[in-house]
Design an enzyme around this catalytic site. Sequence first.
Site: not given
Ligand code: COI
Length: 331
Positions: A154-155, A174, A206, A233-234, A258, A263, A295
């Site tokens: 979605r993002i 993907d 993810p 993302a992560r 971000d 973190e 974040h």
């Molecule tokens: C998520 O929704 O997974 C984010 O990265 C937001 C965060 C506040 C944990």
Amino acid sequence: MKFIAFNVRQDEQPYFESWEQQNQIEVKTVSGSLTNSSLKQVDGYDGVLALQTGKYPAEMFKDFKKYGVKVLSIRNVGTDNVDLAAAEANGVLVTNVPAYSPNAIAEFSVTQLLQLLRNTTVFRQKVAEQDFRWAPYVGKELRNLTVGVIGTGRIGRAAINIYRGFGAKVIAYDLYPNAQLQKEGIYVASYDDLFAQADVVTLHMPATAADHHLLNAQAFAKMKKGVYLINTARGTLVDSQALLAALKSGKVAGAALDTYEGESSLFNHDLRGQQIKDPVFNELMRQPNVLVTPHIAFYTTTAVENMVLISLNSAKSVCKTGTAETIVKIH
Ligand code: COI
């Protein structure tokens, strides 16, 4: 039925209160995180709501079982920090909020890229010093660039729409392609193809164990010189040390981070006046072409409201019916 919610901020509080009133279900809100020492507080609650980038480890779920907790409803999308196998083994269902506002994150990624392309951080600093000269910080236009989107959930798809609006050429990769985007021919065949063609690499996937440090020294070596990296993302997807080296060599022209590996002890904490004991992070922070944000890509009023209400509805649904649309399955 009653719930306890951790990590509750003041901007979330009104949504908790209105849901509680409308549903006539008790929701205790606490500002602290769910940790070993705070865990006793869940005793007697049917559902636990939490939002944290730290871990939800196996021992936590053993305690949930002991205290009678049926559901952990996390108010965010990513579940990389949740031991889902332990949750299942202890009979605790886990729900998330898969789509609180994909646009919140997509818009923020684009915002950060535009700032990098136009050197706004450098100009802000120069203007503060009354240095009003232009050169050599000439900008770049998005419509002339190829944006490589990794992850088309979605993002990623929201980001693609925005980039297309700017007239950029968008390519994507993907492991699980989207049927519509496939018809449109947006996908390249591999990460390497994307690295070879993209002027911008933006992460919207993810984090899994398999993708730890997806962007490492080898990956940066395959990218175009002067590439921009956007990571909302992560943090674990990027080898920060390798990124720092790539920034210093000029291979990466700019990065917006971000998220950052490690973190959880930094972001959303007040560390004013404290020394941060992470040399790589400190050095990234000092780079004029690196934008570090704590974040906050998700952090809009729309997202916050949805995160609270959807997670509460999920917890209620699990307690009433034994399931919810937002149950997180082990892959
Ligand atoms: C998520 O929704 O997974 C984010 O990265 C937001 C965060 C506040 C944990």
